[in-house]
Design an enzyme around this catalytic site. Sequence first.
Site, PDB file in Angstrom:
ATOM      1  N   ILE A 444       0.847  -1.137  -0.002  1.00  0.00           N
ATOM      2  CA  ILE A 444      -0.014  -0.030   0.030  1.00  0.00           C
ATOM      3  C   ILE A 444       0.953   1.233   0.039  1.00  0.00           C
ATOM      4  CG2 ILE A 444      -1.972   1.311   1.287  1.00  0.00           C
ATOM      5  CD1 ILE A 444      -2.777  -1.497   2.408  1.00  0.00           C
ATOM      6  N   GLU A 445       1.692   1.522   1.126  1.00  0.00           N
ATOM      7  CA  GLU A 445       2.308   2.735   1.095  1.00  0.00           C
ATOM      8  C   GLU A 445       3.161   2.616   2.259  1.00  0.00           C
ATOM      9  OE1 GLU A 445       3.663   5.578   0.040  1.00  0.00           O
ATOM     10  OE2 GLU A 445       1.774   5.680  -0.943  1.00  0.00           O
ATOM     11  N   GLU A 446       4.347   3.528   2.501  1.00  0.00           N
ATOM     12  CA  GLU A 446       5.328   3.553   3.388  1.00  0.00           C
ATOM     13  C   GLU A 446       4.908   4.482   4.352  1.00  0.00           C
ATOM     14  OE1 GLU A 446       6.313   4.457   0.226  1.00  0.00           O
ATOM     15  OE2 GLU A 446       7.357   2.683  -0.553  1.00  0.00           O
ATOM     16  N   GLY A 447       4.865   4.183   5.629  1.00  0.00           N
ATOM     17  CA  GLY A 447       4.455   5.153   6.614  1.00  0.00           C
ATOM     18  C   GLY A 447       5.763   5.763   7.452  1.00  0.00           C
ATOM     19  N   TYR A 449       7.389   4.933  10.183  1.00  0.00           N
ATOM     20  CA  TYR A 449       8.322   4.057  10.797  1.00  0.00           C
ATOM     21  C   TYR A 449       8.153   2.483  10.184  1.00  0.00           C
ATOM     22  CZ  TYR A 449      10.275   7.529  13.821  1.00  0.00           C
ATOM     23  OH  TYR A 449      10.982   8.704  14.379  1.00  0.00           O
ATOM     24  N   GLY A 450       7.588   2.294   8.856  1.00  0.00           N
ATOM     25  CA  GLY A 450       7.545   1.155   8.359  1.00  0.00           C
ATOM     26  C   GLY A 450       6.678   1.181   7.218  1.00  0.00           C
ATOM     27  N   LYS A 467       1.438  -3.839   8.857  1.00  0.00           N
ATOM     28  CA  LYS A 467       2.671  -2.573   8.953  1.00  0.00           C
ATOM     29  C   LYS A 467       3.787  -3.399   9.348  1.00  0.00           C
ATOM     30  CE  LYS A 467       3.830   1.982  10.574  1.00  0.00           C
ATOM     31  NZ  LYS A 467       3.306   3.107  11.201  1.00  0.00           N
ATOM     32  N   ASP A 562       1.888  13.802  14.104  1.00  0.00           N
ATOM     33  CA  ASP A 562       2.095  13.578  12.623  1.00  0.00           C
ATOM     34  C   ASP A 562       0.734  13.478  11.895  1.00  0.00           C
ATOM     35  OD1 ASP A 562       3.518  13.476  10.504  1.00  0.00           O
ATOM     36  OD2 ASP A 562       3.899  11.338  10.346  1.00  0.00           O
TER      37      ASP A 562
END
Length: 795
Positions: A444-447, A449-450, A467, A562
Amino acid sequence: MGDEKDSWKVKTLDEILQEKKRRKEQEEKAEIKRLKNSDDRDSKRDSLEEGELRDHRMEITIRNSPYRREDSMEDRGEEDDSLAIKPPQQMSRKEKAHHRKDEKRKEKRRHRSHSAEGGKHARVKEKEREHERRKRHREEQDKARREWERQKRREMAREHSRRERDRLEQLERKRERERKMREQQKEQREQKERERRAEERRKEREARREVSAHHRTMREDYSDKVKASHWSRSPPRPPRERFELGDGRKPGEARPAPAQKPAQLKEEKMEERDLLSDLQDISDSERKTSSAESSSAESGSGSEEEEEEEEEEEEEGSTSEESEEEEEEEEEEEEETGSNSEEASEQSAEEVSEEEMSEDEERENENHLLVVPESRFDRDSGESEEAEEEVGEGTPQSSALTEGDYVPDSPALSPIELKQELPKYLPALQGCRSVEEFQCLNRIEEGTYGVVYRAKDKKTDEIVALKRLKMEKEKEGFPITSLREINTILKAQHPNIVTVREIVVGSNMDKIYIVMNYVEHDLKSLMETMKQPFLPGEVKTLMIQLLRGVKHLHDNWILHRDLKTSNLLLSHAGILKVGDFGLAREYGSPLKAYTPVVVTLWYRAPELLLGAKEYSTAVDMWSVGCIFGELLTQKPLFPGKSEIDQINKVFKDLGTPSEKIWPGYSELPAVKKMTFSEHPYNNLRKRFGALLSDQGFDLMNKFLTYFPGRRISAEDGLKHEYFRETPLPIDPSMFPTWPAKSEQQRVKRGTSPRPPEGGLGYSQLGDDDLKETGFHLTTTNQGASAAGPGFSLKF
């Protein structure tokens, strides 16, 4: 005016001559009189009276005077003439007539001048009155025109509001119809699927009955043949030899279960696995069309419960049929007790051989079914559950087996099957499930911290989000950032915060995953694909849910640090959830010094931009205000390219702060080191125009207040009048649905800046999975069924 005109009249020649003559006579008289008086005064002054002294100081002598004595005497004479009383003069008849004519002429002139002056004044006054009348008329016309325009504007506003209300009502009715249509289609699909499953189960039961009846007739035929052959060959034996020549059972024990019982159990297991594989495809299709995550989960659980109930009914029916068959066979056995023991031994041998054949067939079927490789962790748990079910059912086979019973060993696996079988998983964290139990669907996506994946639980077929935590320093122990994120997200459970299911681990310590409920959209990617912005009622619904989630965090002494649109998730049911707690941490009172480099640049509060180290919940509320503006315009409110550019953009729209509106502003580190350009006015209202009402702009200003101590809290924000004025917030179930972008191939978006100290090194965070143990993301078979490869492991 008449007196002035009389003084201006022109004298006739006779009058002038008479006037000259009169003046001449007066001058002569005055001269004579003056001379006489002067002589008297001189004689008086020359002769002093007795005892009088001359005072030389009183004598004033005027020398070199421009005036002569004669001149002064003439002037005095003229004055005396003008003041003298003149005797009446005698006039002739002719002069009198002439004088009367002059008087009449003068009177006419005077009357004419008076009438002309009066007419002039009348005309001026008439003009003034006309001017006043016209002025009043114009004012009345202007007033009437303004009133008409005001009335017209009111009517236009009412008409516009009525059209807008009708449009919104039509839109709501359309969405309601679409939602009902989707629900009806979903119910129809579920009904058809239930009917199909019921039909398949009915056919399967009929086939099993036919097979069991066929086996029973075959056994009866075979027993008749054996009886006939033994009647002719074997002498009768006592009943005690039955144990010696049989399958090792004692005389008092019950007879073993018929041979078709294991085969039926294996067939039921095969049927269950077939149904589960069908359910996987069906549940996947239903989840794609469902509008709410909770409703889809409930429908899935409901369908599973219905399926389990129907399977239990089938098992009860099959066990009842088997019990009837056993009773019939026992009656036949009681009738045949007088027969020889050789017949019984051959019959028992036939049963054992049939049992072995059924077990071999079952193994072959299982080898055919195991297309997706599973770990021993899954297989062990599955076998234990099957054993518990068999014990709970209390089948005759399990109760009749003893130590002396012979059960053949499982056949050896072929080399191909050994390659498919996975080695036993030894988790690094005891009590956590393995990541092998999930099938990866896409990344899906980069957060912060992961990396986040979309995956499917192989046991329950539920779609979840995994995640993977950043574990770059696993040799030094468990990272504090990952521990803080897990602790915070487990502590802050709320309907508007992402739900954590469990923690799963990979093959070693650097593969740790948080399992969360899957949510279809994030607001950032959703607004990029939307053709029209959110409606005012939809914005209010999103803001209310966001404020509720932030209020829950702040009530539990948690700072998110954030908040941005890419970290806000939106489900098909219209439920907003706050995600990505990579920068979150707990705070206390009194405030401590924290790092100021938190929050993504576009959503960072001014106190953080100016270097403040002591901050609190106000930094999250500034981010909420930036998100509020972005929901209205679909564009970031302050898209700065650097920290200095970000500060200048904020000051340009909100005005440069001062010590008066922000106490302590001059003591901030960045303010001491640099000077900012002066922007005296707040220009934020121009950016929204008609998109935001006065109450909404008031709430926006309270979110974006410079002084953190005066910035509004989440609890007070929920009580603001903006959420109570029309249009009211809509129900979350009335939200429209969009295609889930997270279910498609990930496309890199370079528009939003990355959060501080996170995300910069994570674009290749999952790429090493192709080289090491853990997830293998296959892009060739995306969207395949449960039989696809999904997550594969490499050892």
